[in-house]
Design an enzyme around this catalytic site. Structure first.
Site, PDB file in Angstrom:
ATOM      1  N   VAL A   3       0.850  -1.311  -0.007  1.00  0.00           N
ATOM      2  CA  VAL A   3      -0.214  -0.011  -0.057  1.00  0.00           C
ATOM      3  C   VAL A   3       0.863   1.294  -0.043  1.00  0.00           C
ATOM      4  CG1 VAL A   3      -1.660   1.321   1.302  1.00  0.00           C
ATOM      5  CG2 VAL A   3      -1.790  -1.154   1.356  1.00  0.00           C
ATOM      6  N   ASN A 184       6.735   6.517  -0.154  1.00  0.00           N
ATOM      7  CA  ASN A 184       8.198   6.120  -0.137  1.00  0.00           C
ATOM      8  C   ASN A 184       8.455   5.606   1.056  1.00  0.00           C
ATOM      9  OD1 ASN A 184       8.169   6.825  -2.949  1.00  0.00           O
ATOM     10  ND2 ASN A 184       8.558   9.110  -2.320  1.00  0.00           N
ATOM     11  N   ARG A 185       7.807   5.344   1.937  1.00  0.00           N
ATOM     12  CA  ARG A 185       7.958   4.391   3.156  1.00  0.00           C
ATOM     13  C   ARG A 185       8.524   5.912   4.113  1.00  0.00           C
ATOM     14  NH1 ARG A 185       4.459   1.602   1.801  1.00  0.00           N
ATOM     15  NH2 ARG A 185       4.776  -0.670   1.801  1.00  0.00           N
ATOM     16  N   LEU A 186       8.680   6.880   3.801  1.00  0.00           N
ATOM     17  CA  LEU A 186       9.035   7.911   4.597  1.00  0.00           C
ATOM     18  C   LEU A 186       7.935   8.326   5.617  1.00  0.00           C
ATOM     19  CD1 LEU A 186      11.490  10.200   2.685  1.00  0.00           C
ATOM     20  CD2 LEU A 186      11.816   8.404   4.137  1.00  0.00           C
TER      21      LEU A 186
END
Ligand code: FMN
Length: 208
Positions: A3, A184-186
């Site tokens: 996701v 971006n998983r940030l």
């Protein structure tokens, strides 16, 4: 199954300006509005006498500056573990809206009057179930459980008193971490650390 989180609102330290408890309440409301079933459900971790963790879901039934409250059987595994080691971690997990909150701290039983007040608000069926179940103990069959339920229904035809071995616990946080999924998983992670007097001693952003 991957996701990508694209929340339009960017969690930062200022969201804690009104206190961690207000932000938990707001996020529970947001989770409800976002379609999460039982957004007050939290996974509670405790440790046993050998230091081995156990987890299970409980429902958060109160949030104030003092802590988060849940109710359970005082003879259950979780309650016994808290008797030996009164520290716990509880996580509200809402992947549907890309958020999570983790509360860690010390756990104590709530006052009896607090338990009684909540007990009176419960539906009769839930009250009977609490009396009928020796939570976490083995039971021979489903039929035995239903016999126990029928027996307590006869025993208490009218008002049902609070079972002596049932009540609330309050988890008084030493830290509360708010997590919000981003691109971006940030992800955004903001943790508030709480001093012994209940005041926030630090609000920090953590690396995702
Ligand atoms: C959505 C959900 C909510 C639950 N709420 C509670 C609760 O508020 N209190 C409780 O004692 N058990 C609750 N349970 C059951 C617990 O997860 C667990 O099975 C039970 O408390 C026994 O745990 P223990 O043997 O580790 O003490 C809930 C389970 C689910 C799935």
């Amino acid at each position: 199954m991957r996701v990508n989180y694209t929340s339009p609102h960017d969690l930062d330290e200022s969201w804690l300006d009104d206190g961690w408890e207000k932000l938990i309440l707001r996020w529970i409301d947001d989770a409800l509005a976002g379609g999460v079933a039982e957004p007050n459900a939290m996974v509670l971790a405790t440790v046993d006498a050998d230091g081995r963790p156990s987890t299970r879901t409980v429902l958060c039934k109160g949030i104030s500056r003092a802590g988060v409250v849940f109710y359970t059987n005082y003879g259950s595994d979780k309650a016994r573990q808290l008797g030996l080691n009164p520290y716990a971690s509880a996580t509200f997990s809402w992947p549907l809206i890309g958020r999570q909150i983790t509360v860690r701290g010390r756990v104590e039983r709530v006052e009896r009057e607090v338990t009684d007040g909540y007990w009176r608000s419960r539906p009769r069926g839930s009250q009977l179930g609490a009396w009928a179940s020796d939570q976490s103990q083995p039971v021979a069959s489903r039929a035995v459980l239903e016999q126990q339920l029928a027996a307590v229904a006869v025993r208490f035809p009218d008002e049902i008193p609070t079972p002596p071995n049932w009540g609330g616990f309050e988890l008084a946080p030493t830290s509360v971490e708010f997590w919000q999924g981003r691109e971006n998983r940030l992800h955004n992670r903001i943790r508030v650390t709480i001093a012994a007097d209940g005041s926030p001693s630090a609000v920090e952003r953590l690396s995702p």
